[in-house]
Design a protein around this motif. Structure first.
Motif, short mmCIF file in Angstrom:
data_model
loop_
_atom_site.label_atom_id
_atom_site.label_comp_id
_atom_site.label_asym_id
_atom_site.label_seq_id
_atom_site.Cartn_x
_atom_site.Cartn_y
_atom_site.Cartn_z
N TYR A 121 0.86 -1.19 0.00
CA TYR A 121 0.00 0.00 0.00
C TYR A 121 0.89 1.24 0.00
N ALA A 122 0.55 2.19 -0.87
CA ALA A 122 1.28 3.45 -0.87
C ALA A 122 0.85 4.26 0.34
N SER A 123 1.81 4.92 0.95
CA SER A 123 1.48 5.74 2.10
C SER A 123 2.51 6.86 2.26
N THR A 124 2.42 7.56 3.37
CA THR A 124 3.28 8.73 3.56
C THR A 124 3.81 8.75 4.97
N PHE A 125 5.12 8.87 5.09
CA PHE A 125 5.72 8.99 6.41
C PHE A 125 6.07 10.45 6.66
N TYR A 126 5.64 10.96 7.82
CA TYR A 126 6.05 12.31 8.21
C TYR A 126 6.04 12.39 9.72
N ILE A 148 2.29 19.66 7.16
CA ILE A 148 2.31 19.72 5.70
C ILE A 148 1.07 19.08 5.10
N SER A 149 0.11 18.71 5.98
CA SER A 149 -1.09 18.07 5.45
C SER A 149 -2.15 19.13 5.15
N PRO A 150 -2.51 19.29 3.88
CA PRO A 150 -3.52 20.30 3.54
C PRO A 150 -4.80 20.09 4.32
N THR A 151 -5.20 18.82 4.46
CA THR A 151 -6.47 18.56 5.13
C THR A 151 -6.38 18.93 6.61
N THR A 152 -5.27 18.59 7.23
CA THR A 152 -5.12 18.96 8.63
C THR A 152 -5.15 20.48 8.77
N LEU A 153 -4.46 21.15 7.85
CA LEU A 153 -4.48 22.62 7.90
C LEU A 153 -5.91 23.13 7.82
N LYS A 154 -6.70 22.49 6.95
CA LYS A 154 -8.11 22.90 6.83
C LYS A 154 -8.82 22.70 8.16
N ASP A 190 -2.92 13.04 4.39
CA ASP A 190 -2.28 13.50 3.17
C ASP A 190 -1.14 14.44 3.53
N ALA A 191 -0.35 14.80 2.55
CA ALA A 191 0.78 15.67 2.81
C ALA A 191 1.15 16.40 1.54
N GLN A 192 1.68 17.61 1.73
CA GLN A 192 2.18 18.38 0.59
C GLN A 192 3.60 18.84 0.94
N PRO A 193 4.59 17.94 0.71
CA PRO A 193 5.96 18.27 1.11
C PRO A 193 6.50 19.48 0.37
N ALA A 194 6.07 19.65 -0.86
CA ALA A 194 6.52 20.82 -1.62
C ALA A 194 5.39 21.25 -2.53
N LYS A 195 5.48 22.45 -2.98
CA LYS A 195 4.38 22.98 -3.80
C LYS A 195 4.13 22.06 -4.99
N THR A 251 -13.82 10.51 5.38
CA THR A 251 -14.75 11.26 4.52
C THR A 251 -14.32 12.71 4.43
N TYR A 252 -13.88 13.24 5.55
CA TYR A 252 -13.44 14.64 5.57
C TYR A 252 -12.29 14.84 4.58
N LEU A 253 -11.30 13.93 4.70
CA LEU A 253 -10.14 14.00 3.81
C LEU A 253 -10.59 13.92 2.36
N LYS A 254 -11.43 12.92 2.10
CA LYS A 254 -11.84 12.68 0.71
C LYS A 254 -12.59 13.90 0.17
N SER A 255 -13.48 14.42 0.97
CA SER A 255 -14.25 15.56 0.46
C SER A 255 -13.32 16.75 0.23
N HIS A 256 -12.34 16.89 1.11
CA HIS A 256 -11.40 18.00 0.90
C HIS A 256 -10.70 17.86 -0.44
#
Lengths: 175, 1047, 468
Positions: free
Chosen positions: B93-98, B185-191, B462-467, B503-508
Motif C-alpha cells: 500500500y502506498a502511504s506517507t511517512f512524516y 504539511i497536510s492540507p487537510t489537517t491545515l483545513k 495527506d501531505a504536501q511536502p513541496a508545492k 470522509t473529511y479528507l476525501k471531500s477536501h
C-alpha cells in the motif's frame, strides 16, 4: 578335555633356568600342558614349539576393511548420494578424503586385532582361569604337566622336573 | 386393584431374556470394546471397568506427555477471509511517512494484514523512492508496547465522549487557546485547523521545528521576498559548497539530496563528477564525502561565507561586504574559483540558522546565477516552516500565565524545544493542556488530557511536502489501540459534524484537488488513482497566496549584513566552541525509542546507543585522554550554568578548538529503549532574540572527570593500514587518464605458467562449477556510497536481525548483516610497512579523507566458510549464493573464523523471548513480534547467520515470474539493501543475464572456469585469496587535484 | 644355590642382550621380582596415604568449581565466554589443542619406545598412557561444549543417517577430520593401555585378600593366567598396536594442525604446522609426564623405578623437541617475510609488537629459552629444576596455542573488524573444570591401578637392575 584334573607342577624362579629346564623336560619326552610365567619370557614359545600366531594377518585384513569402508562411506556421502557445491571444490574431492581414510584404517586394525586376540586367547571378564599356583602372576614360573596325557607316572615326572631345575615340585588337583 | 404403569428399557427387558438379565445390573455394558480382550481370561466384569480406567489413565498420561512436547502456538485462522488478503502473499500500500521533520512517500509491505516493511515510493517525483532511516524503521514504532492504549485524563483511562465533552468545555472557557505543533504539511489537517480556529476565535496555531530552518525562511523573505525554503537540485551542481549543512544526512530533505548528489558521483557514462567543498566543525557524513573539507569554528562561519561572497563578488561585480576576510584558507579560494567557473552549475548551502549567513549564501548563489537552475524558488519546500520567534513568544506567554488552554499537536516541545524546561513548569499553570501524541514523551507526562493519535500506518492522511507535490497515507492495519486521528480531534472539538476523518479528507480532495486536474471521468477514479500511486502531482498549482509565480527581484542589503556578520562572528575566538548536531539515525530524537535506530552505528563514529562529546585528536592529547578499543573517559561539559557529564569520543576531522555533541539523546520519558541513553544536549541550544542557534561559541568549558566510560562502537580500528587489497581509490584526473587507476591486481609467481605470473583466480586444484540458470551478484560503487546506513536498517527490517543492546555491542557482537566500514586516511606512508611505519598507519590523519565500504557476505564461489563446516550447514547454491542452513548448524564458529571478510554473525545468546534482551522489542513481546518478516526464520541460539542476498526475495521474484510463465527479468528481484540505497550505490542482478543492469555495469564476461569483468573500476576485495566473490566493488574516485592528495 | 651353573649357560638363550654393564641401571635398589610385585601392588592394596587424600580433595574441588562454569555456559550460551564476531575461538580451542598435545606423550612413549626397544620406557609408560587417556578426554570436552548447540552437535558430527534426508557430513572440513582422528586416537590408546594392564590386574587379583577386589580385578584381568601361548600372542598384539599407534600419534596432531593450516587466515595458513605441532605436542606431553611422574614418584616412593636416569633421558627429549619448536617459530617468520604477502607479514609483526606481545614473548621464553637450561647436566638431573621447567614448558605451550589462535584472528584482513579478546570468568572456569577432571582421574588411577607396568619391568629387571 575332562582329563585336565591332575597335574604335576614344577616351580622355577629364574627365566633362564626355566628355558633350559623346559628344553630338558621336552627332551625327556614329556608333554607339557602349559608354562605359566609372570612376564613374557622370550624364546619360551620356541622351546615349547609353538607356531607364530596369525594375529598379524587378521590385523591386516581388518585394516583393509577399514580402508575400503572409509572410501566407500566418503564417496557415497559426498559424491553419490547428495553432491553439494562446497567451497568451489569438485563433487569428488579426493585429497580431502585422505585423513579420514587413514584414521578408519587404524581404528579397524586395532579393534579387529584386539578383538580376535581376546577371542583366541579366551579372555573375558567372566572367565574362570585355572590358577595352578598363586605365584605364577608374581615371581614364579610354573611348568604344568598333565598326568592324563603322559604315560610316565607321577614320580617319574616329579624327578624329571627336579633335574631340570625346578626349585619346587608339587601336584595340583582340579575338581 | 390399581394397575401400575411400567416402562421398559427395551424389548429385552420385556422379554426378560436370560442374557439380558445376566447383564442388566451392570453399570458398564460389556460390549465396551475394552472388554473383548478381557473376556478370554476371566469373565469378571469389574475387570472391564478397571481396564477402562487403566486405559483412560494411560490415555490421559499419554495425552499430557504429548502436550509436553511443544508449546501451543496461537494461530487464529480467518473466519471470513478478507478479499485482498492471501496468506503468504504480501500486499503493498502506498502511504506517507512524516514525523514533523522527516518526510517520505513510502510503500508499505503488509503480510496477513500486518505492516512489516517500509519501502520508498519510486513514483514520487519529490522523494524519488528515497527515505530516511527514521522512515524505514517507523514500522517498528507502530508495534511499540508503550503507545497509549486509551485516551487518558490525568493518567487515568477516559472515554472519547467524556474527553470531548470536557475538552470542549475547557476550550470554550479558555481565555486564549494555543495549538502547538511541528510544521504541518497536510492540507487537510491545515483545513481542520482553520475550522478549529473558526470555532475558537481566540485560538492561535504555533508551528515550530525541533531543528529549525528559520534562518533560511527569514533570509529568503529578505532576499526573494517570500518566507519559504526553495527546492535545491544537487544533481545539476558541478561544484557544491556547504557550510555546515549535512545535506546528505540530516539537512531538510536528506534522502532527496542524497539521491541527487549520488547522480553527480557516478562515473559510468561520462568520466565527470561533481566537486564538493565542505566547511564545518564536526565531521559530518556529508563532510566525509566531500572532496575538500576544512574544519572551521562556528564563530568563524559567518566570515567564511562572507569571504567566499567577496571572492565571488569581486569577479562578478557585486557589492563587497566590509568584513575582516579570511586570508588563510586555500580551500576557500579554490572553492571560489571553481564556483565562478561553474556558474549556474553550482550550489552553495549553509546549515546555519542565522538569517544573515543564509542571506549571503543566497547572494552567492544569485551572483553565480544559480537561481532557476540549481535552486528553484517556484516549488518551495513546505517542510520546516516553523517560526522560532512565534514559539519563543508562546513560551514567554505560557511562563507569564497568559495561556488559557494548549494543545500539543504531535509535538514534544518540553524535550526538543530550547526553552523546554521553562515550558515544563509553565504547563502546570495552564488551565487546559492536551497532547495528541500516541506514546509517552516528556511533554505529555505533565499535560492533563492525552488524546492519542493513530500511528501513520493506522490512519488516513495527506501531505504536501513541496508545492505541487501531494502524497496520501492510508491505513495498512486497523488501529491497534483505542486511538483517534489527531486532525479529527480538532474537528470533533470544534463541533463539526463529520462522522470520520476519511470522509473529511476525501471531500477536501474532491473540492480542492479534483477541480485542478483533468483527464479523470469522475472523482472516484482520480481518488483511486492517487491512492494507488500514493502520490499526486499538480503542475502550476494555483497557490493560496495572491501574488506568487512572477519572480521577485533579488534584494541584498550588503551594508546591514556586513555589520551584523562582523558583530556576531570573529576569526580570533580562542575558547572551546560547542557545535550541536543531529545524528543520521536518531535525528531530533522523535523516534529515540526505536531500538533499530539506537543500534544503528553512526556513519562516522560507528558508535551505537550513546551520544558523546567529539573532540579533536589534538585536544584529546592535551586532556590526556587515550581513546582505544572504545575505552574513554567522561568530561564535564558546561556552558552558562548548564553542565552535563558526557563521555568523550576522539574524532579525527573535528575542527580544532571545537567539540561536538548530538541532540536527540537523554530522553527521560520516551520508553524502555531510549530512556537514559546519552545526555540531553538541548540545554545547550542558544536562543538569541528568539532565534535558536545550535552552537555555543563563548564560555564553553570541558573539564576531564577521569571517570572511565565505554562507548559501544562496531568498529574500533580507524584506518585501513594502507591495504590496497581492501580499499582501492584514485583521484579524478588520474582516473580520466586511466580508468583502472588505483586498481590493485595481484599476480602470483608460478613456475607452471609460461609468463611466470598468474592472476590468483587462475591457480586452482579444482574444475570449478558452472552456474547455468542464474548467477546472482552485487556491484557496490564506493564512489556513490555516502555511508547513510539506510541499507543497514532496511536489512534489519527485512531479515529479522536481532537488536543486542549496548552491552553486547561493547562485546563486539552486533548482528547487522550489512555493515558500512568507515576508514580514515592516515598521515603515515602507506608503503612503509616497518613496525614504526605500521604504528603510524594506525593513526588517523587530523583531517582525514574518509572512505565508506559497505561490507556483507561476499557469496564467494570458492567460499572458505563452506569448506570448514563439519556438518555441511553452509553450502553453495546452484545460483551462486552462499547459503546458511540454520537447522543444520551446530555452531562451531569455524566458518566465521575462516571468513576473510568477517561478515558472519553468531547467536551468542537467545535473543528472542528472553527478558535479558527486552530492548530487542521486535522479538520479545507479542506486539513487537508482529513486525517480523514471516519469510525469514528467527534464528535460534547457537547458530551462525549472515547475509543471504535476500534469498526470500529472490525466491518470491522467481515464483512471480514462474506464475507469469517467463524468466525473471532484471528488476523483478531486488535486495533490501539495494532497494533502500538512495544513491543506487548497491546494484543487484543476475550475472548470467547479459541484459541485466549488473552485467552491463560490470561488463561481465564468461571465462572458462569463472566470470570476468570488463569494467576497469570493478574489483574483488582480497582478490589474492581467490575466493572469487559474487560481490564486486568499484574504485573510490576523489575529485581532487593530484597535488592536494595527502596521505 | 646349585642352580647357578645352568644360569651361565642359559644366558646364551636369553634373547635380551645383557646391557647392564654399559647402560645405567633402570631399576635401582637391587629389587627382586617379588619386590617389584610388592612395591607396585602395595599402594593398590593399602589404604590411601594422607598426601593422596589431600591431592584428591583438592582436585575434586577444582572439578566442582569448574563444573559450575561449564553448566552455566551450557545453560546460557557461548556468550558467557569472551568471544566476539572477530575472535570466534579463543580459550576453548586453545585448551583443546593444549590437552591433545599433552595427550601425545603416553602413546608415543609406549609405542615408539617399544618399537625402538627402549627399556627405560617400562617404568613410565603405564602412567604416561593413563595421562594420555585423561588428557584426550579433557581435550574432547572442548570441541563438544564450544559448539553453539552441543546437544545436537555431538551426534550430528558423526556420519549417521538423519531426519534431514540425505544430508551427510562435509568431509572437506578439518573439524570433521578431528572428530575421526581424536576418537580413533582415544579408543586405540585406551585399548593399548588396557591390554598392557591385563597381566598386572591378574597379579593383583591373585594377591587380593577380600572378595570385592578379587571380583573386580578378576573381571578386569579377563581371566589372564600367563600361559606361554597367550604371552606369545600378547607380544605380537602389542607390537602391532605399537606399530599402528606410532603413525596414529603423528597423524592426530597433524590433523589438529590442519584446523589452522588449511584455513585462509594469516598466521593460520601455514604449511609448516603439521611437523611443528607434532613436535610441540611431544614437547608438552613429555613435560606433563615429568610433572606427574615426579609427584607420583614422591607420593608412592618409586624412586627405585623412576630414577634420575629416566628423568634425564626425558629431559633430553625435551631439549630436542623444544629446539625443534623454536626453529619452527623462526621459520614461520622467515616464510612470512619471504612470502611478500602483506597480511601475512602484518600478522607476524602484530604477534611480536601488537597488543598481544606479552603472550608471544611469554611463549618464547617458556618454550624456547627455558628448555635450553637442560644442556647443563646439573639442571637436567635436578628433580626440583625439572619439576619447575616441566611446568613452565606447559605454560609456554598453552601460550603458543593462544598466540596462534587469538592473535591471528583478532587482526586479520579487514581492519574494520579488528577486535580484542578478553576472557571471562567462565572461560577460566571451564579450563579449571578440565584440570579438576584430569587430576581427579589421574589420582584415582594412581590409587586403584598399578602405576608401573609390572610385567614389563620384571621382564627387563634382570638385565637392567643394579645391585644397590
Amino acid at each position: 578335555m575332562e582329563s585336565n584334573k591332575n597335574f604335576v607342577l614344577g616351580v622355577f624362579n629364574d627365566e633362564d633356568v626355566l628355558l633350559d629346564g623346559v628344553q630338558k623336560i621336552k627332551g625327556g619326552g614329556v608333554n607339557i600342558h602349559e608354562v605359566f610365567t609372570p612376564f613374557p619370557v622370550h624364546g619360551l614359545d620356541h622351546v615349547l614349539g609353538y607356531k607364530r600366531s596369525k594375529l598379524p594377518i587378521a590385523a591386516f585384513l581388518f585394516g583393509l576393511t577399514g580402508t575400503i569402508l572409509a572410501i566407500t562411506m566418503q564417496v557415497g556421502m559426498m559424491t553419490v548420494d547428495w553432491p553439494m557445491i562446497i567451497g568451489g571444490k569438485d563433487y569428488l574431492p579426493v585429497p580431502t578424503f585422505v585423513p579420514v581414510t587413514f584414521e578408519l584404517t587404524v581404528l579397524l586394525t586395532a579393534f579387529g586385532m584386539v578383538g580376535t586376540f581376546l577371542v583366541v586367547a579366551d579372555l573375558k571378564p567372566w572367565a574362570k582361569p585355572k590358577i595352578f599356583d598363586i605365584r605364577q602372576t608374581d615371581d614364579k614360573h610354573i611348568v604344568a604337566i598333565d598326568l592324563a596325557d603322559n604315560e610316565k607316572d607321577k614320580a617319574e615326572l616329579e624327578l624329571i622336573l627336579k633335574n631340570s631345575g625346578a626349585e619346587e615340585v608339587k601336584d595340583k588337583k582340579f575338581d | 386393584m390399581k394397575k401400575q404403569k411400567t416402562y421398559w428399557k427395551g424389548i429385552e427387558e420385556l422379554t426378560k431374556s436370560p442374557e439380558y438379565l445376566k447383564y442388566a445390573e451392570k453399570e458398564f455394558p460389556d460390549y465396551l470394546p475394552i472388554k473383548e480382550g478381557k473376556m478370554k481370561q476371566d469373565d469378571n466384569s469389574d475387570a472391564s471397568r478397571r481396564d477402562f480406567l487403566k486405559m483412560m489413565g494411560f490415555g490421559i498420561a499419554a495425552a499430557s506427555l504429548a502436550a509436553c512436547e511443544a508449546p501451543v502456538r496461537k494461530a487464529i485462522p480467518y473466519l471470513n477471509k478478507p478479499v485482498e488478503v492471501d496468506p503468504g502473499i504480501p500486499n503493498y500500500y502506498a502511504s506517507t511517512f512524516y514525523d514533523g521533520g522527516n518526510f517520505a512517500s513510502v510503500v508499505v509491505k503488509t503480510r496477513e494484514g500486518r505492516p512489516i516493511k517500509i519501502e520508498g515510493n519510486k513514483l514520487s517525483n519529490f522523494t524519488r523512492g528515497t527515505k530516511t532511516p527514521q522512515a524505514e524503521s517507523s514500522v517498528l514504532s507502530l508495534y511499540d508496547k508503550q503507545r497509549f492504549k486509551n485516551p487518558l485524563k490525568g493518567g487515568d483511562k477516559i472515554s472519547w465522549e467524556d474527553l470531548d465533552k470536557e475538552v470542549k468545555a475547557g476550550l470554550a472557557s479558555a481565555a486564549s487557546v494555543k495549538l502547538v505543533s511541528n510544521t504541518i504539511i497536510s492540507p487537510t489537517t491545515l483545513k481542520a485547523i482553520e475550522e478549529f480556529k473558526a470555532a475558537y476565535p481566540n485560538a492561535e496555531h504555533i508551528q515550530y521545528d525541533p531543528v529549525s530552518a528559520d534562518g533560511i525562511l527569514t533570509a529568503n523573505e529578505a532576499t526573494c521576498g517570500k518566507r519559504m525554503i526553495p527546492s535545491y537540485d544537487f544533481s545539476k551542481a558541478e561544484v557544491i559548497v556547504s557550510f555546515g549543512a549535512d545535506f546528505l544526512g540530516t539537512w531538510l530533505t536528506p534522502g532527496v539530496f542524497a539521491h541527487q548528489y549520488g547522480q553527480t558521483r557516478k562515473l559510468n557514462k561520462n568520466s565527470k563528477m561533481s566537486r564538493h567543498y565542505q566547511f564545518e566543525s564536526n565531521l559530518s557524513m556529508t563532510g566525509a564525502n566531500a572532496d575538500y573539507r576544512q574544519g572551521i569554528k562556528p564563530s568563524q562561519e559567518g566570515l567564511y561565507v562572507a569571504t567566499l561572497y567577496n571572492l565571488i563578488a569581486s569577479k562578478t561585480g557585486k557589492p563587497q561586504l566590509s568584513i575582516s576576510s579570511v586570508e588563510s584558507s586555500e580551500h576557500l579560494k579554490k572553492a571560489a574559483n571553481d564556483l565562478i567557473s561553474a556558474r549556474g552549475k553550482s550550489l552553495v548551502v549553509s546549515g546555519s540558522n542565522d538569517s544573515n549567513i543564509q542571506a549571503i549564501v543566497n547572494a552567492i548563489n544569485d551572483a553565480l546565477s544559480n537561481y532557476g537552475k540549481t535552486i528553484d524558488t517556484d516549488t518551495p519546500v513546505h517542510l520546516k516552516q516553523g517560526s522560532d520567534k512565534a514559539m519563543s513568544s508562546f513560551v514567554n506567554q505560557a511562563k507569564a500565565g497568559r495561556v488559557g488552554a494548549v494543545i500539543f499537536f504531535n509535538c514534544n516541545p518540553v524535550y526538543d524545544y530550547a526553552g523546554g524546561s521553562e515550558l515544563k513548569e509553565a504547563i502546570s499553570t495552564i488551565g487546559l493542556s492536551i497532547s495528541t501524541s500516541d506514546r509517552p514523551d516528556e511533554t505529555n507526562t505533565i499535560v492533563e488530557y492525552i488524546a492519542p493519535d493513530h500511528h501513520y500506518l493506522e490512519s488516513w492522511g495527506d501531505a504536501q511536502p513541496a508545492k505541487g507535490h501531494f502524497s496520501l497515507s492510508q491505513p495498512t492495519i486497523t488501529p491497534i489501540f483505542n486511538s483517534r486521528a489527531a486532525s479529527f480531534n480538532l474537528l470533533a472539538w470544534s463541533g463539526s459534524n463529520v462522522e470520520d476523518y476519511f470522509t473529511y479528507l476525501k471531500s477536501h480532495w474532491e473540492e480542492k484537488m479534483y477541480p485542478a486536474v483533468s483527464g479523470f471521468p469522475n472523482f472516484q477514479t482520480f481518488w483511486d488513482k492517487s491512492l494507488y500511486d500514493g502520490v499526486f502531482e499538480l503542475k502550476n498549482q494555483p497557490s493560496e497566496e495572491s501574488e506568487d509565480s512572477e519572480a521577485v527581484a533579488f534584494s541584498f542589503n550588503s551594508g546591514a549584513i556586513s555589520s551584523a556578520i562582523s558583530n556576531s562572528y570573529s576569526l580570533d575566538g580562542s575558547g572551546i566552541e560547542l557545535a550541536l548536531y543531529e545524528k543520521v539515525g536518531i535525528g531530533s530524537g522523535a523516534q529515540a525509542n526505536n531500538p533499530w535506530l539506537q543500534e544503528l552505528p553512526d556513519p562516522i563514529t560507528k558508535a551505537t546507543w550513546d551520544n558523546y562529546l567529539t573532540i579533536s585528536q589534538k585536544m584529546a592529547g592535551e586532556m590526556g585522554i587515550d581513546f582505544k578499543e572504545s575505552n574513554t573517559k567522561t568530561v564535564t561539559l558546561s556552558h552558562s550554568g548548564q553542565s552535563v557529564e558526557v563521555p568523550v569520543l576522539v574524532q579525527p576531522g573535528q575542527a580544532e578548538g571545537t567539540v561536538g555533541l548530538a541532540i536527540g539523546y537523554g530522553r527521560t520519558n520516551a520508553g524502555k529503549v531510549a530512556d537514559g541513553v546519552g545526555v540531553d544536549a538541548s540545554v545547550f541550544v542558544q536562543v538569541k532574540d528568539g532565534i535558536r542557534h545550535w552552537f555555543a561559541s563563548e564560555g564553553v568549558s570541558v573539564e576531564p572527570t577521569g571517570n572511565p566510560y565505554r562507548i559501544a562502537q562496531t568498529q574500533t580500528h580507524q584506518t585501513y593500514m594502507g591495504r590496497d587489497f581492501v580499499i582501492q581509490e584514485t583521484v579524478l584526473s588520474e582516473f580520466q587518464k586511466n580508468p583502472s587507476a588505483g586498481r590493485h591486481s595481484p599476480h602470483i609467481a608460478t613456475w607452471t605458467s609460461e609468463k611466470g605470473y598468474k592472476s590468483p583466480g587462475d591457480i586452482t586444484l579444482w574444475n570449478g562449477h558452472k552456474y547455468n540458470n542464474h548467477h546472482w551478484g552485487l556491484a557496490i560503487d564506493m564512489n556513490s556510497c555516502i555511508g547513510c546506513s539506510n541499507c543497514s536498517i532496511a536489512c534489519s527490517a527485512e531479515n529479522n536481525i536481532p537488536v543486542v543492546g549496548k552491552e553486547e555491542v561493547l562485546n563486539r557482537r552486533e548482528m547487522h548483516w550489512i555493515r558500512i566500514d568507515r576508514y580514515y586516511s592516515s598521515s603515515g606512508d602507506t608503503e612503509d610497512k616497518s613496525i614504526s611505519g605500521l604504528r603510524e598507519l594506525e593513526k588517523a590523519a587530523d583531517n582525514p579523507e574518509v572512505t565508506f565500504q559497505p561490507m556483507m557476505c561476499q557469496h564467494c564461489n570458492n567460499a572458505p566458510c563452506e569448506t570448514v563446516c563439519p556438518v555441511a550447514a553452509t553450502t553453495h547454491s546452484s545460483e551462486g549464493l552462499n547459503q546458511m542452513t540454520y537447522n543444520r548448524c551446530i555452531g562451531t564458529r569455524y566458518c566465521a573464523n575462516n571468513c576473510p571478510y568477517k561478515v558472519r554473525r553468531f547467536n551468542w545468546f537467545k535473543y528472542h523471548d528472553n527478558d535479558q534482551f527486552d530492548k530487542n522489542s521486535a522479538m520479545n513481546n507479542d506486539l513487537g513480534k508482529m513486525v517480523l518478516n514471516p519469510d525469514v526464520t528467527v534464528r535460534a541460539r547457537g547458530v551462525m547467520e549472515k547475509c543471504t542476498l535476500c534469498v526470500q526475495r529472490i525466491q518470491a521474484g522467481k515464483l512471480k515470474a514462474k506464475l507469469e510463465k517467463r524468466r525473471p527479468v532484471d528488476g523483478d528481484i531486488n535486495t533490501a539493501c539495494a532497494e533502500a540505497c538512495p544513491t543506487d550505490a548497491i546494484l543487484f542482478g543476475d550475472m548470467n543475464d547479459p541484459k541485466s543492469a549488473l552485467s552491463e555495469h560490470l561488463g561481465i564476461v564468461q571465462e572458462e572456469k569463472r566470470k570476468g569483468v570488463k569494467n576497469p573500476r570493478a574489483f574483488h576485495v582480497l582478490e589474492e585469496l581467490s575466493v572469487s566473490p559474487n560481490v564486486y566493488y568499484l574504485t573510490k574516485v576523489r575529485n581532487k587535484d593530484l597535488e592536494d592528495t595527502e596521505a | 644355590m646349585e642352580i647357578t651353573a645352568p644360569v651361565e649357560k642359559a644366558t646364551d638363550h636369553s634373547h635380551e642382550p645383557v646391557t647392564a654393564s654399559v647402560r645405567k641401571p633402570l631399576v635401582t635398589g637391587g629389587k627382586t621380582i617379588h619386590d617389584v610385585t610388592k612395591d607396585i601392588c602395595g599402594p593398590v592394596e593399602a589404604a590411601p596415604p594422607k598426601t593422596w587424600l589431600l591431592a584428591m580433595g583438592l582436585s575434586s574441588t577444582v572439578l566442582l568449581v569448574g563444573l559450575y562454569a561449564l553448566l552455566m555456559t551450557l545453560w546460557e550460551g557461548i556468550g558467557m565466554w569472551g568471544l566476539n564476531k572477530t575472535v570466534g575461538w579463543a580459550w576453548d580451542i586453545t585448551n583443546f589443542v593444549w590437552w591433545v598435545g599433552i595427550g601425545h606423550a603416553g602413546t608415543l612413549i609406549s609405542a615408539v619406545l617399544l618399537l625402538f626397544r627402549q627399556k627405560w620406557r617400562t617404568s613410565i609408560n603405564r602412567a604416561a598412557e593413563a595421562m594420555t587417556i585423561f588428557a584426550v578426554i579433557c581435550a574432547a570436552v572442548f570441541p563438544v561444549i564450544h559448539m553453539g548447540r552441543p546437544w545436537l552437535g555431538f551426534y550430528w558430527a558423526l556420519p549417521l543417517p538423519n531426519t534431514f534426508g540425505s544430508l551427510w557430513l562435509n568431509f572437506n572440513s578439518p573439524l570433521l577430520w578431528d572428530v575421526f582422528a581424536i576418537s580413533t586416537y582415544f579408543s586405540v590408546s585406551l585399548v593399548f593401555w588396557y591390554i598392557g594392564l591385563v597381566p598386572d590386574f591378574a597379579t593383583i587379583r591373585d594377591r587380593a585378600k577380600n572378595k570385592i577386589s578379587k571380583l573386580i580385578y578378576g573381571g578386569l584381568s579377563l581371566g589372564w593366567s600367563g600361559g606361554a601361548k597367550n604371552w606369545e600372542r600378547y607380544e605380537s598384539v602389542s607390537l602391532i598396536l605399537a606399530g599402528i599407534a606410532t603413525p596414529l600419534v603423528l597423524s592426530v596432531h597433524t590433523i589438529v594442525s590442519f584446523d589452522f593450516a588449511t584455513s585462509v587466515i594469516p598466521g593460520w595458513h601455514t604449511t609448516i604446522f603439521p611437523p611443528y605441532f607434532v613436535a610441540g605436542a611431544i614437547f608438552s606431553g613429555f613435560a606433563m609426564v615429568l610433572t606427574l611422574m615426579l609427584v607420583t614418584r614422591r607420593i608412592y616412593k618409586l624412586e627405585d623405578y623412576i630414577t634420575i636416569h629416566h628423568i634425564e633421558l626425558m629431559n633430553i627429549i625435551i631439549i630436542v623437541t623444544g629446539s625443534v619448536v623454536g626453529i619452527a617459530y623462526i621459520t614461520e617468520f622467515f616464510i612470512a617475510a619471504y612470502s611478500g604477502v602483506e597480511a601475512e607479514q602484518y600478522a607476524f609483526t602484530n604477534r611480536m609488537t601488537g597488543p598481544y606481545w606479552w603472550a608471544y614473548w611469554s611463549m618464547m621464553t617458556c618454550n624456547v629459552i627455558s628448555p635450553q637450561l637442560f644442556w647443563f647436566k646439573k639442571i637436567r638431573t635436578s628433580i626440583a629444576a625439572t619439576f619447575i621447567i616441566s611446568i613452565i614448558v606447559n605454560i609456554g605451550m598453552w601460550f603458543e596455542r593462544f598466540v596462534i589462535i587469538v592473535t591471528s584472528l583478532h587482526r586479520d584482513f579487514l581492519p574494520s573488524s579488528w577486535a580484542m579478546f578478553t576472557p571471562t570468568l567462565y572461560d577460566i572456569g571451564v579450563y579449571l573444570f578440565t584440570f579438576g577432571f584430569f587430576f581427579t582421574a589421574y589420582f584415582l588411577f594412581a590409587k586403584f591401578f598399578p602405576v608401573i607396568n609390572m610385567a614389563e619391568v620384571k621382564a627387563v629387571l634382570k638385565s637392567t637392575s643394579s645391585k644397590e
